[in-house]
Design a protein around this motif. Structure first.
Motif, short mmCIF file in Angstrom:
data_model
loop_
_atom_site.label_atom_id
_atom_site.label_comp_id
_atom_site.label_asym_id
_atom_site.label_seq_id
_atom_site.Cartn_x
_atom_site.Cartn_y
_atom_site.Cartn_z
N GLN A 67 56.22 85.51 -29.90
CA GLN A 67 55.45 84.33 -30.28
C GLN A 67 56.12 83.57 -31.42
O GLN A 67 56.12 82.33 -31.44
CB GLN A 67 54.03 84.73 -30.68
CG GLN A 67 53.08 83.55 -30.89
CD GLN A 67 51.65 83.99 -31.08
OE1 GLN A 67 51.31 85.16 -30.91
NE2 GLN A 67 50.79 83.04 -31.43
N ASP A 68 56.72 84.31 -32.34
CA ASP A 68 57.40 83.65 -33.45
C ASP A 68 58.62 82.86 -32.99
O ASP A 68 58.93 81.79 -33.53
CB ASP A 68 57.80 84.67 -34.52
CG ASP A 68 56.61 85.13 -35.35
OD1 ASP A 68 55.56 84.46 -35.30
OD2 ASP A 68 56.73 86.16 -36.04
N LEU A 69 59.33 83.37 -31.98
CA LEU A 69 60.46 82.61 -31.43
C LEU A 69 59.99 81.31 -30.81
O LEU A 69 60.63 80.25 -30.97
CB LEU A 69 61.21 83.46 -30.39
CG LEU A 69 62.11 84.57 -30.94
CD1 LEU A 69 62.68 85.40 -29.80
CD2 LEU A 69 63.25 83.96 -31.77
N ALA A 70 58.86 81.37 -30.12
CA ALA A 70 58.29 80.15 -29.52
C ALA A 70 57.86 79.18 -30.63
O ALA A 70 58.06 77.96 -30.52
CB ALA A 70 57.12 80.50 -28.62
N LEU A 71 57.27 79.71 -31.69
CA LEU A 71 56.86 78.85 -32.81
C LEU A 71 58.07 78.22 -33.49
O LEU A 71 58.02 77.05 -33.91
CB LEU A 71 56.05 79.66 -33.82
CG LEU A 71 54.64 80.08 -33.40
CD1 LEU A 71 54.03 81.02 -34.43
CD2 LEU A 71 53.75 78.84 -33.21
N ALA A 72 59.16 78.99 -33.62
CA ALA A 72 60.38 78.45 -34.23
C ALA A 72 60.93 77.30 -33.40
O ALA A 72 61.36 76.27 -33.95
CB ALA A 72 61.42 79.55 -34.38
N ALA A 73 60.90 77.45 -32.08
CA ALA A 73 61.37 76.37 -31.21
C ALA A 73 60.48 75.14 -31.33
O ALA A 73 60.96 74.00 -31.35
CB ALA A 73 61.41 76.85 -29.75
N ALA A 74 59.17 75.37 -31.44
CA ALA A 74 58.25 74.24 -31.61
C ALA A 74 58.46 73.55 -32.94
O ALA A 74 58.40 72.31 -33.03
CB ALA A 74 56.80 74.75 -31.50
N LEU A 75 58.74 74.34 -33.99
CA LEU A 75 59.00 73.75 -35.31
C LEU A 75 60.24 72.86 -35.26
O LEU A 75 60.26 71.77 -35.83
CB LEU A 75 59.18 74.87 -36.34
CG LEU A 75 59.51 74.45 -37.77
CD1 LEU A 75 58.35 73.66 -38.38
CD2 LEU A 75 59.84 75.67 -38.63
N ALA A 76 61.28 73.33 -34.55
CA ALA A 76 62.52 72.57 -34.47
C ALA A 76 62.36 71.28 -33.69
O ALA A 76 63.20 70.36 -33.83
CB ALA A 76 63.60 73.43 -33.83
N ARG A 77 61.29 71.16 -32.89
CA ARG A 77 61.04 69.94 -32.11
C ARG A 77 59.93 69.08 -32.70
O ARG A 77 59.67 67.98 -32.20
CB ARG A 77 60.67 70.29 -30.67
CG ARG A 77 61.75 71.02 -29.88
CD ARG A 77 61.37 71.08 -28.42
NE ARG A 77 60.08 71.76 -28.22
CZ ARG A 77 59.93 73.06 -27.98
NH1 ARG A 77 61.00 73.84 -27.93
NH2 ARG A 77 58.74 73.59 -27.81
N SER A 78 59.24 69.58 -33.72
CA SER A 78 58.06 68.90 -34.25
C SER A 78 58.43 67.59 -34.93
O SER A 78 59.17 67.57 -35.92
CB SER A 78 57.34 69.82 -35.26
OG SER A 78 56.41 69.09 -36.02
N SER A 79 57.91 66.48 -34.41
CA SER A 79 58.23 65.17 -35.01
C SER A 79 57.70 65.08 -36.43
O SER A 79 58.36 64.50 -37.31
CB SER A 79 57.66 64.05 -34.14
OG SER A 79 56.25 64.19 -33.99
N LYS A 80 56.50 65.65 -36.69
CA LYS A 80 55.95 65.63 -38.04
C LYS A 80 56.85 66.36 -39.01
O LYS A 80 57.19 65.87 -40.08
CB LYS A 80 54.55 66.24 -38.04
CG LYS A 80 53.88 66.30 -39.42
CD LYS A 80 54.06 67.63 -40.12
CE LYS A 80 53.40 67.66 -41.48
NZ LYS A 80 53.70 68.88 -42.25
N ASP A 81 57.28 67.58 -38.65
CA ASP A 81 58.10 68.39 -39.55
C ASP A 81 59.51 67.84 -39.68
O ASP A 81 60.11 67.89 -40.76
CB ASP A 81 58.13 69.83 -39.07
CG ASP A 81 56.78 70.51 -39.21
OD1 ASP A 81 56.37 70.76 -40.35
OD2 ASP A 81 56.12 70.76 -38.19
#
Length: 400
Positions: free
Chosen positions: A234-248
């Protein structure tokens, strides 16, 4: 005042933090390397907009008057001062301390520096953590959430692009705490951060504001955060989402631009990566970028830190508008939270982090701090969750 300073090699392989006595401990360690120190051979306290230049001038004059014998010749040997600086011009206090003794380690080399022939004390056992009573700081949950929503509205109306809002927690102890206990736990649990203690301010920061080492300048920028779950998949998936997050990514871009712009005045051969990487820590993951350059002027590490502070990672963009909004909305004195903390030697080399994942001890009270970068797409509840995650390192180190 003049000082007699001597640095010699030391045959020692034990943990640096094990050398600290209870009185006047100073620390800056990462992955078993760094500096620990104790005692106060000289000290300056400064405040206001000239706090950095006043401290730097004092240290340079002290170094010029001192007699130094350095048999090791590494960054951090010879005359060294530890410092912690206030976030804002007013209020807040800053300090630069020359200890009586420093023990340092870099790779396979360990050394000891003494000032005026100081004698090394025998470290006492670390005292157990006293009972803790927790309470809200300046703003409770609902008030802080409304503050974040207010900031988002200001950003959406074009008043500014980003602001970093912080909150605090208050811990009251039955008796003064022995900071060496929390320091050891932070260093063990967060080895990839810089564990520090200067004049009651302690923590484990993941963000290196600036390092100057024989002409090479480095700054690690962190902005954009997500809490870890403890499940690797789950953390790997969250890391990928963080790397794509327009807000972040938006929040991170502002922070990188502010650091690169400040360093450009002092450095050539700048390297600013086009995209951030994800830094994995035990409690959270951050978007991270390491900016490097070669110093083309004589600026010391402290002068570079002053030119970088406050970056967009801890203040916002544009800087003046963000600082004004922080003063208006935050409802507390940050003191030295999110200010530069670290060390400098007489050659101008040094390391300065940003005092994040940190707390301030004042007698029987401890203030913990956490901040979040707010942009136009920020969600107040998500920012609250992020701030709670950022309290975890110090809260756990205190046993809370």
């Amino acid at each position: 005042m003049s000082l007699i300073v001597r640095t010699t090699r030391l045959s020692a392989s034990d943990d640096l933090l094990d050398h600290l006595p209870e009185d006047y401990p100073l620390a800056w360690v990462r992955r078993g390397e760094g500096l620990v120190a104790f005692g106060r051979a000289a000290e300056i306290r400064t405040a206001g907009p000239t706090r950095f230049s006043d401290a730097g001038k004092w240290f340079a004059e002290l170094a010029a008057r001192s007699e130094v014998t350095d048999e090791v010749d590494e960054p951090g040997t010879g005359l060294v001062a530890f410092g912690a600086f206030a976030f804002a011009d007013e209020p807040g206090h800053s300090t630069l301390i020359v200890p009586e003794m420093v023990i340092g380690r870099r790779g396979a080399t360990t050394w000891i520096t003494t000032v005026n022939d100081a004698l090394q004390p025998m470290p006492e056992p670390v005292a157990p953590t006293p009972d803790l009573a927790w309470s809200d700081g300046a703003l409770d949950r609902e008030t802080w959430l409304e503050t974040v929503r207010n900031a988002v509205s200001r950003i959406q109306h074009g008043d500014l692009d980003k602001v970093v809002l912080a909150r605090d927690l208050i811990v009251t102890t039955a008796e003064p705490i022995d900071v060496r206990g929390p320091l050891r736990r932070l260093a063990a649990e967060y080895p990839n951060t810089w564990t520090f203690h200067v004049d009651g301010l302690f923590g484990a920061t993941p963000e290196l504001l600036v390092r100057r080492e024989r002409g090479l300048v480095t700054s690690r920028v962190l902005a954009g955060t997500i809490r870890r779950t403890g499940d690797d998949g789950q953390d790997l998936a969250l890391a990928a989402a963080l790397a794509r997050s327009s807000k972040d990514l938006e929040e991170h871009e502002y922070a990188v631009e502010s650091v690169a712009s400040a360093l450009e005045a002092h450095c050539s051969s700048m390297n600013v990566p086009e995209a951030p990487y994800v830094l994995h820590l035990p409690n959270v993951m951050h978007l991270a970028t390491d900016v490097t350059g070669v110093a083309h002027d004589s600026s010391t590490a402290l002068e570079l830190a002053a030119s970088l502070h406050p970056s967009a990672a801890v203040g916002g963009t544009p800087t003046e508008a963000a600082l004004a909004l922080i003063t208006e909305l935050e409802g507390m004195d940050r003191d030295r939270y999110a200010g530069p903390v670290g060390w400098i030697d007489a050659s101008g080399d040094g390391e300065w982090g940003i005092a994040l994942r940190s707390a301030q001890i004042t007698g029987n009270q401890i203030r913990l701090f956490a901040g979040c970068g707010i942009v136009g797409s920020s969600d107040a509840d998500a920012e609250w969750i992020e701030s709670e995650a950022k309290f975890v390192p110090v809260r756990d180190a205190l046993g809370g």
